[in-house]
Design an enzyme around this catalytic site. Structure first.
Site, PDB file in Angstrom:
ATOM      1  N   GLU A   1      43.552  79.107  33.492  1.00 20.16           N
ATOM      2  CA  GLU A   1      42.809  79.750  34.615  1.00 20.16           C
ATOM      3  C   GLU A   1      41.589  78.708  35.180  1.00 20.16           C
ATOM      4  OE1 GLU A   1      42.669  83.849  34.975  1.00 20.16           O
ATOM      5  OE2 GLU A   1      44.852  84.022  34.862  1.00 20.16           O
TER       6      GLU A   1
ATOM      7  N   GLU B   1      51.320  84.251  31.901  1.00 22.97           N
ATOM      8  CA  GLU B   1      50.898  85.526  32.089  1.00 22.97           C
ATOM      9  C   GLU B   1      51.543  86.263  33.258  1.00 22.97           C
ATOM     10  OE1 GLU B   1      46.719  86.182  31.970  1.00 22.97           O
ATOM     11  OE2 GLU B   1      46.062  84.237  30.700  1.00 22.97           O
TER      12      GLU B   1
HETATM   13  O1  AHR Z   1      45.549  89.021  30.300  1.00 25.02           O
HETATM   14  C1  AHR Z   1      44.210  89.233  30.853  1.00 25.02           C
HETATM   15  C2  AHR Z   1      43.347  88.063  31.420  1.00 25.02           C
HETATM   16  O2  AHR Z   1      43.926  87.887  32.726  1.00 25.02           O
HETATM   17  C3  AHR Z   1      43.603  86.665  30.844  1.00 25.02           C
HETATM   18  O3  AHR Z   1      42.496  86.409  29.885  1.00 25.02           O
HETATM   19  C4  AHR Z   1      43.092  85.897  32.022  1.00 25.02           C
HETATM   20  O4  AHR Z   1      43.921  84.464  31.672  1.00 25.02           O
HETATM   21  C5  AHR Z   1      43.742  86.613  33.061  1.00 25.02           C
HETATM   22  O5  AHR Z   1      42.867  86.486  34.237  1.00 25.02           O
END
Ligand code: AHR
Length: 500
Positions: free
Chosen positions: A172, A291
């Site tokens: 990210e 994610e």
């Molecule tokens: O999964 C929680 C967080 O969400 C992770 O660390 C990040 O990559 C995302 O913003």
């Protein structure tokens, strides 16, 4: 009762079911590692301090690949802190989650845990505060057979090469919250240089470049375009991240979250293919949806209590999921499967305690959240080829996604076994669904399960771990090549059929 029809033909395939669709994620965040998967002294702990109750649930979940060690955490992480004798490991500030990292658990433990859980590791490298050299050092330690400083160090630590194939080039880095946040060109250059160097050691690694941290990011589209212009020939995947929630009480839109996921995937595919066209390349970039989940109850990013303390493994974003959340998770899996021609990896974030399907109490029990069930069932039943499903359904009006079909479905087909996953996203009432399965020649319903509850907000807990479980779908009837089911409002179902 409103009705819908689904038509399925085993000849109309999308792509093979990819086991890596059923990945999850372990981050050094809150209690995912400490008192989640790892708790020496727990009644179920093994010789490595791994909770055997959580290992067992991870296997039952059907997880295939596990991304590690972050997440935002990785952007300030020094991998060397987490290898070798535990006594010498430093305590560090974790800026991402405002916590103390003890480094009791690190790469060596993670690889041992993966072997016990029967999952493939997916390793993220720090491209926030670090760069090419540290990535190469980590790769040498993890994968090089021996005869060099870092591979010999791993041998001294008693480990054979880890053979990690799948690597995330940072996390990210488009997000201003990220330690080491970058512009698309800065990140694209760094990712390209890192990928090029890593491939000089092992040409056949699978590498993931960071895409946008959500499709709502201001640079969404531009970020992917610029990053892929720098990295197209050097990486295999671009990542997508998405979290969905019912935060504003707009349940109709929340239930249709998979519409957003469909559009997200299709937009990134279009952007990647545009760069491929510019470069006159035959290569196709895959999507690593590394994610995804429902996340809305606890959005605190830094501290969950007064005083802003630096603590070890504090409780962070431990969302308690309900039946509606489970239906949405089931539908998001339908979207991921439907895009199996381009989605090569997907990771439910996260595995334990932190927005997770598995919850634990320190020194206490482990249990399944309602969202555990659609994931475990889909992972267990999806096999063979993913099939297109022609859907004719009443629609639902949503403020966020417009008019969307109330019924959404995907199917898989494997040597005479047809499996259908379907949701009713309406809050209004049941829908009778007729599924034309005549072309599959199936004659028997072997399994028909439903996630639904009279109380769509019902949850599981340490004291009531099985308040929400899959129930048999009593309404399933198969005659003359037509399967008829009644899907209650806010429900997810899986049906497995065979030729006897
Ligand atoms: O999964 C929680 C967080 O969400 C992770 O660390 C990040 O990559 C995302 O913003």
């Amino acid at each position: 009762m409103p009705s819908a029809t689904l038509t399925i033909d085993p000849a109309f395939t999308i792509a093979p079911v990819n086991r890596r669709t059923f990945g999850t994620f372990v981050e050094h965040m809150g209690r995912c590692v400490y008192t989640g998967i790892y708790e020496p002294g727990h009644a179920t702990a093994d010789e490595d301090g791994f909770r055997k109750d959580v290992l067992e649930l991870t296997r039952e979940l059907g997880a295939s690949v596990v991304r590690y060690p972050g997440g935002n955490f990785v952007s300030g992480y020094r991998w060397e802190d987490g290898v070798g004798p535990r006594e010498g490991r430093p305590r560090r500030l974790d800026l991402a989650w405002h916590s103390i990292e003890t480094n009791e658990f690190g790469l060596d433990e993670f690889i041992r845990w993966c072997a016990k859980a029967g999952v493939e590791p997916m390793m993220a490298i720090n491209l926030g505060t670090r760069g090419v050299q540290e990535a190469l050092d980590l790769q040498e330690y993890a994968n090089h057979p021996g005869g060099t400083a870092l591979s010999d160090l791993r041998e001294q630590h008693g480990a054979s090469p880890y053979g990690i194939k799948l690597w995330c080039l940072g996390n990210e880095l488009d997000g201003p919250w990220q330690v080491g946040h970058k512009t698309p060109t800065e990140y694209g250059r760094l990712a390209a240089e890192t990928a090029r160097a890593m491939r000089m050691i092992e040409p056949d690694l699978e590498l993931v470049a960071c895409g946008s941290s959500s499709s709502a990011m201001p640079l969404f589209g531009t970020w992917e375009r610029e990053v892929l212009r720098e990295t197209y020939d050097l990486v295999d995947y671009i990542s997508c991240h998405a979290y969905y929630g019912d935060d504003d009480g707009d349940t109709a839109s929340f239930l249709a979250s998979a519409v957003n996921m469909d559009r997200f995937i299709e937009s990134v595919v279009a952007t990647a293919d545009h760069i491929g066209a510019e470069l006159k390349s035959r290569k196709k970039i895959g999507i690593s949806f590394d994610e995804w989940n429902v996340w809305y109850r606890d959005r605190s990013r830094r501290t969950d209590g007064p005083g802003d303390q630096w603590e070890v493994a504090p409780r962070r974003i431990e969302d308690e999921y309900n039946v509606t959340d489970a239906v949405v998770v089931g539908n998001l899996l339908i979207s991921l499967l439907r895009h199996s021609d381009r989605v090569g990896v997907a990771c439910l974030a996260q595995l334990a305690n932190v927005i997770a399907p598995i919850m634990t109490e320190p020194g206490g029990p482990a249990w399944r959240q309602p969202t555990f069930h659609p994931f475990a069932i889909t992972s267990r039943l999806a096999a063979g080829q993913v099939l297109q499903v022609r859907t004719n359904s009443p629609t639902v009006s949503t403020t966020k996604h417009g008019e969307v079909p109330a019924v959404d479905a995907v199917a898989t087909y494997d040597e005479g076994r047809l499996t259908v996953f379907a949701v009713n996203r309406s809050t209004e009432g049941p829908i009778e669904v007729t599924i034309d399965v005549s072309r599959a020649g199936v004659t028997t319903v072997d399994e028909a399960v439903l996630i639904h509850d009279a109380d769509p907000l019902a949850t599981n807990s340490a004291t009531q771990p099985d308040r929400v479980t899959p129930q048999p779908l009593e309404s399933a009837q198969l005659a003359d090549g037509k399967l008829t089911i009644t899907l209650p409002a806010i429900s997810w179902t899986a049906l497995s059929l065979s030729t006897d």
